[in-house]
Design an enzyme around this catalytic site. Structure first.
Site, PDB file in Angstrom:
ATOM      1  N   LEU A   1      -0.423  -7.300  -3.530  1.00  0.00           N
ATOM      2  CA  LEU A   1      -0.622  -6.845  -1.898  1.00  0.00           C
ATOM      3  C   LEU A   1      -1.854  -6.572  -1.057  1.00  0.00           C
ATOM      4  O   LEU A   1      -2.363  -5.438  -1.321  1.00  0.00           O
ATOM      5  CB  LEU A   1       0.783  -5.428  -1.892  1.00  0.00           C
ATOM      6  CG  LEU A   1       2.405  -6.443  -2.512  1.00  0.00           C
ATOM      7  CD1 LEU A   1       3.085  -4.916  -2.468  1.00  0.00           C
ATOM      8  CD2 LEU A   1       2.657  -6.675  -1.056  1.00  0.00           C
ATOM      9  N   ASP A   2      -1.568  -6.715   0.705  1.00  0.00           N
ATOM     10  CA  ASP A   2      -2.981  -6.172   0.793  1.00  0.00           C
ATOM     11  C   ASP A   2      -2.698  -4.382   1.314  1.00  0.00           C
ATOM     12  O   ASP A   2      -1.952  -4.596   0.752  1.00  0.00           O
ATOM     13  CB  ASP A   2      -3.151  -7.123   1.993  1.00  0.00           C
ATOM     14  CG  ASP A   2      -2.071  -6.318   3.019  1.00  0.00           C
ATOM     15  OD1 ASP A   2      -1.706  -5.582   3.833  1.00  0.00           O
ATOM     16  OD2 ASP A   2      -2.277  -7.886   3.399  1.00  0.00           O
ATOM     17  N   MET A   3      -4.237  -3.804   1.208  1.00  0.00           N
ATOM     18  CA  MET A   3      -4.023  -2.911   1.477  1.00  0.00           C
ATOM     19  C   MET A   3      -3.035  -2.313   2.725  1.00  0.00           C
ATOM     20  O   MET A   3      -2.306  -1.199   2.638  1.00  0.00           O
ATOM     21  CB  MET A   3      -5.180  -1.691   1.662  1.00  0.00           C
ATOM     22  CG  MET A   3      -6.004  -2.043   0.534  1.00  0.00           C
ATOM     23  SD  MET A   3      -7.822  -1.258   0.942  1.00  0.00           S
ATOM     24  CE  MET A   3      -7.698  -0.138   2.483  1.00  0.00           C
ATOM     25  N   ASP A   4      -2.410  -3.775   3.278  1.00  0.00           N
ATOM     26  CA  ASP A   4      -1.621  -2.283   4.804  1.00  0.00           C
ATOM     27  C   ASP A   4      -0.001  -2.358   4.485  1.00  0.00           C
ATOM     28  O   ASP A   4       0.562  -2.672   5.249  1.00  0.00           O
ATOM     29  CB  ASP A   4      -2.085  -3.643   6.052  1.00  0.00           C
ATOM     30  CG  ASP A   4      -3.432  -3.284   6.528  1.00  0.00           C
ATOM     31  OD1 ASP A   4      -3.803  -2.086   6.047  1.00  0.00           O
ATOM     32  OD2 ASP A   4      -4.326  -4.183   6.774  1.00  0.00           O
ATOM     33  N   SER A   5      -0.071  -3.874   3.342  1.00  0.00           N
ATOM     34  CA  SER A   5       1.266  -3.484   3.029  1.00  0.00           C
ATOM     35  C   SER A   5       1.684  -2.951   1.308  1.00  0.00           C
ATOM     36  O   SER A   5       0.476  -2.258   1.086  1.00  0.00           O
ATOM     37  CB  SER A   5       1.413  -5.232   2.541  1.00  0.00           C
ATOM     38  OG  SER A   5       0.877  -5.885   3.042  1.00  0.00           O
TER      39      SER A   5
END
Length: 189
Positions: free
Chosen positions: A40-44
């Site tokens: 999961l990317d940092m923003d998710s």
């Protein structure tokens, strides 16, 4: 061993930081030898699995297994029925890739999720809404790129389910080892 973790916003899905002071999986006290299954990317935020089992990653994430992952996406604006149909139909160009068909629906009312820290930016003149998307693939920032391609950029993205394993009971930053019945739920479609 398989672990379910509710990854908070702003956490990098690896154990070593790319930059000093960056929050990583190492900040959450996992047992030694586990690794993230997918990303999961940092923003998710939301459900992330970790495992120490060889081959678990490939078995779960290979699109040939058609293994579903469900996301809630808070988007800018209110998607039209045509935009939702375009998401579901697939074929959206993301870099040099075309998305596969998926399940997509507008949620009205939106889900009952705790507020994010830091909060999502809001514009008084532009409403937000929520989509539920179920994909069987997972390219880099795919949901964000898909919603932007149909004109509704993602403001917040939460993975809530992998297979039939629901991570909604875990608060942000919490994790638990899964038992045999819960692991079996991951494989059910």
């Amino acid at each position: 061993m398989v672990i379910a973790f509710h990854k908070p916003y702003g956490v990098l899905c690896q154990f070593t930081p790319d930059q000093p002071g960056q929050k990583t999986l190492a900040d959450f006290g996992f047992p030694p030898g586990v690794y993230p299954v997918g990303r999961l990317d940092m923003d998710s935020e939301g459900l992330l699995l970790l495992s120490d089992e060889a081959g678990f990653n490939n078995r779960l994430l290979d699109p040939k297994t058609a293994h579903p992952r469900t996301y809630l996406a808070q988007v800018e604006g209110i998607p039209t029925p045509d935009a939702v149909a375009r998401l579901a139909r697939g074929g959206i160009a993301i870099q040099d890739y075309r998305t596969r068909p998926c399940k997509a629906r507008l949620l009205d009312p939106g889900p009952d999720v705790p507020p994010r820290d830091p909060p999502v930016r809001f514009r008084q003149s532009i409403p937000t809404s929520w989509l539920e998307l179920q994909l069987i693939e997972g390219k880099n920032r795919q949901v964000r790129r898909m919603t932007a391609a149909v004109g509704f950029p993602t403001l917040r993205l939460i993975r809530v389910r992998i297979g039939q394993l629901d991570g909604g009971h875990l608060p942000a930053g919490a994790w638990e080892k899964l038992g045999p019945a819960e692991i079996a739920g991951i494989w059910r479609k």
